[in-house]
Design a protein around this motif. Sequence first.
Motif, PDB file in Angstrom:
ATOM      1  N   LEU A 319       1.001  -1.169  -0.246  1.00 32.23           N
ATOM      2  CA  LEU A 319      -0.100   0.440  -0.102  1.00 32.23           C
ATOM      3  C   LEU A 319       0.961   1.333  -0.227  1.00 32.23           C
ATOM      4  O   LEU A 319       1.171   1.888   0.672  1.00 32.23           O
ATOM      5  CB  LEU A 319      -1.075   0.001   1.116  1.00 32.23           C
ATOM      6  N   GLY A 320       1.932   1.420  -1.308  1.00 35.22           N
ATOM      7  CA  GLY A 320       2.550   2.412  -1.302  1.00 35.22           C
ATOM      8  C   GLY A 320       3.585   2.574  -0.491  1.00 35.22           C
ATOM      9  O   GLY A 320       4.633   2.966  -1.163  1.00 35.22           O
ATOM     10  N   PHE A 321       3.783   1.446   0.357  1.00 38.49           N
ATOM     11  CA  PHE A 321       4.808   0.728   1.171  1.00 38.49           C
ATOM     12  C   PHE A 321       5.053  -0.234   0.557  1.00 38.49           C
ATOM     13  O   PHE A 321       4.968  -0.862  -0.733  1.00 38.49           O
ATOM     14  CB  PHE A 321       4.998  -0.006   2.191  1.00 38.49           C
ATOM     15  N   GLU A 322       7.205  -0.866   0.462  1.00 38.40           N
ATOM     16  CA  GLU A 322       7.743  -1.424   0.034  1.00 38.40           C
ATOM     17  C   GLU A 322       7.128  -2.854   0.612  1.00 38.40           C
ATOM     18  O   GLU A 322       7.683  -2.344   2.577  1.00 38.40           O
ATOM     19  CB  GLU A 322       9.782  -1.327  -0.056  1.00 38.40           C
ATOM     20  N   ALA A 323       7.243  -3.880   0.162  1.00 39.45           N
ATOM     21  CA  ALA A 323       6.823  -5.319   1.064  1.00 39.45           C
ATOM     22  C   ALA A 323       9.029  -5.271   0.844  1.00 39.45           C
ATOM     23  O   ALA A 323       8.875  -6.173  -0.314  1.00 39.45           O
ATOM     24  CB  ALA A 323       6.402  -6.077   0.002  1.00 39.45           C
ATOM     25  N   VAL A 324       9.280  -4.877   2.348  1.00 36.93           N
ATOM     26  CA  VAL A 324      10.524  -5.121   2.559  1.00 36.93           C
ATOM     27  C   VAL A 324      10.960  -6.845   2.829  1.00 36.93           C
ATOM     28  O   VAL A 324      12.295  -7.487   2.577  1.00 36.93           O
ATOM     29  CB  VAL A 324      11.145  -4.590   3.516  1.00 36.93           C
ATOM     30  N   GLY A 325       9.976  -8.020   3.042  1.00 36.98           N
ATOM     31  CA  GLY A 325      10.693  -9.164   3.939  1.00 36.98           C
ATOM     32  C   GLY A 325      10.959 -10.007   2.006  1.00 36.98           C
ATOM     33  O   GLY A 325      11.752 -10.769   2.622  1.00 36.98           O
ATOM     34  N   ALA A 326      11.451  -9.417   1.040  1.00 36.91           N
ATOM     35  CA  ALA A 326      11.513 -10.385  -0.217  1.00 36.91           C
ATOM     36  C   ALA A 326      13.466  -9.737   0.000  1.00 36.91           C
ATOM     37  O   ALA A 326      14.141 -10.386  -0.089  1.00 36.91           O
ATOM     38  CB  ALA A 326      11.373  -9.906  -1.383  1.00 36.91           C
ATOM     39  N   ALA A 335       5.868  -7.055   6.239  1.00 35.00           N
ATOM     40  CA  ALA A 335       6.837  -6.406   7.141  1.00 35.00           C
ATOM     41  C   ALA A 335       6.868  -5.982   5.954  1.00 35.00           C
ATOM     42  O   ALA A 335       7.042  -5.700   4.875  1.00 35.00           O
ATOM     43  CB  ALA A 335       8.468  -6.872   6.946  1.00 35.00           C
ATOM     44  N   PHE A 336       6.625  -4.398   6.407  1.00 37.23           N
ATOM     45  CA  PHE A 336       7.084  -3.204   5.239  1.00 37.23           C
ATOM     46  C   PHE A 336       7.769  -1.904   6.161  1.00 37.23           C
ATOM     47  O   PHE A 336       7.878  -1.728   6.766  1.00 37.23           O
ATOM     48  CB  PHE A 336       5.259  -2.839   5.107  1.00 37.23           C
ATOM     49  N   GLY A 337       8.264  -1.207   4.923  1.00 31.56           N
ATOM     50  CA  GLY A 337       8.893  -0.005   4.762  1.00 31.56           C
ATOM     51  C   GLY A 337       9.087   0.924   3.761  1.00 31.56           C
ATOM     52  O   GLY A 337       8.068   0.810   2.557  1.00 31.56           O
ATOM     53  N   HIS A 338      10.337   1.339   4.112  1.00 26.19           N
ATOM     54  CA  HIS A 338      10.611   2.268   2.724  1.00 26.19           C
ATOM     55  C   HIS A 338      12.094   2.546   2.721  1.00 26.19           C
ATOM     56  O   HIS A 338      12.656   2.906   3.925  1.00 26.19           O
ATOM     57  CB  HIS A 338       9.875   3.205   1.980  1.00 26.19           C
ATOM     58  N   SER A 339      12.762   2.317   1.233  1.00 29.07           N
ATOM     59  CA  SER A 339      14.074   2.547   1.469  1.00 29.07           C
ATOM     60  C   SER A 339      14.520   4.049   1.061  1.00 29.07           C
ATOM     61  O   SER A 339      13.684   4.384   0.298  1.00 29.07           O
ATOM     62  CB  SER A 339      14.964   1.660   1.096  1.00 29.07           C
TER      63      SER A 339
END
Length: 387
Positions: A319-326, A335-339
Motif C-alpha cells: 500500500l505505497g510501502f515496499e514489501a521489504v521481506g523479499a 513487513a513493510f517500509g521504504h528505503s
Amino acid sequence: MTDTRDTVTVHGTVTTGFEGVRDEFAAVLAADHTEPGSQLAVYHRGGLVVDLWAGEGITGDSLPAVYSSTKGAAHLVVALLIQDGAIDPERTVASYWPEFAAEGKGELTFRELVSHRSGLIWADGGLGIEDLADDRGVAARLAGQRPYWTPGTGYGYHALVIGALTGEVVRRVTGRSIQEIFEERVRAPHGLDLHLGLPEALEPRYTAIRPPVATPAQAAEAAANPLDPDSLRARAFGFAADPPLDLVALVNTRAVRALGPASFGGVGSARGLAGMYAAAVDGLDGRAPLLTPATVAEAGRVRYRGTDLVTGQTDHFALGFEAVGADYPALGEGAFGHSGAAGSQAYADPVNGVAYGYTRRRFALPGGAAPENERLSAAVSEAVAKL
C-alpha cells in the motif's frame, strides 16, 4: 557509550541482548572506505533497544536527508486516511481529482495509483530541482501528462513523483497536505525527529549528503553498461534530463528541505525513522498504535505481482510501502517500509515487533538501501530471535 573497534568509533547504546548489532554496525563501517557516517536505531515492542552512530560530523541528533524513505511517512498518512474511511482505495483517482482523467487515466483506482501503476513517472519538458520541490506544481503537470504505459497494466517505480500524486488526492479529500497531516498526526504527537519540511531553526542539525565514491569495480560496471537515456529508469530518476538531475544537489537544496516533497524530501534521524514505524505498529510512550491490526496487514500486503518496469524488482509494492521481506528474509510476513537513496532504510516487522531505521551521510552506490542493511537487519533479527 563510546566503543572503538578497528579504527571505527561507535557511539550510543544497545540494551542487553543486542550487543551483536553493535558489533555488526562497527564491522560494516570499518569495511567501508568511503567515510560514510551512519546512524542505526531499532525499537522492539515500542522500546528503543539500539541507538548507534559513527562517522565524522555525525551524532545521534544529526538530521540527514532520507530520500525515498520519506515515502514511508507519506504513505503512513495515506494508510491513516484509508483507515479513517476518508479515502476509498477502490474509487478512481479522477473521482477525487477530475483533471487526472486526461490522457486515458480516468479508470485508474487510488489503490493502483499508490501501487505505482499510473505510468506517470516523469513530465514532458522535464522537472528541475525547483519544480520537484513543489508537490502541487508536480501534480498539476502530471494531471495532463500522457502516461508512459497504459495505466493499470503494470507497475514501475514513480521515484520522484509518487508523493505528489497521492498527495494531491489527500489534498482534494482533506483540504490539507500530506506534510501538514504528518506533522499533526504523527511527528508532533510522538516528538519524532523526522520532518517533511525542515524548520529553519533545525537547519544547524542538517547533515549534508556527500557525493558517492565508486569502487573500481563499480566504475568499470558503469562504463561497460551505460544507462540508456530513453529507458524508463533514466526518465523516472531524472537522468534523461539535460543536464541529468543531480540527486545529491537535490536534497542539499534548502528549498527542498523546507517544503519536504513527499516522494524524497524528508529529513530525519535513524531514531525518527524507526520511531515512526514503532508508533504506527506498536505505539510509543504509552500511546495506542496509529494503525489497527487490519490496516497493518493491508500496509504489508502485495496486491499486484510482477516485475517493476523501472527497476526490475519483483512483487515490490504494497500500500505505497515496499514489501521489504523479499530483501531481508528473516523478517516476518507482512513487513513493510521504504528505503531511500544515499542508503537509508526503515521498516516495521509487525510479527517480530521490530521497527528499524538507518541513515548514512555518504551516498551509497548503486542507490536505494545501502548493502550493509542486509547484515544489520540480519543481526537485529538474530538478537530478537534469542530474546
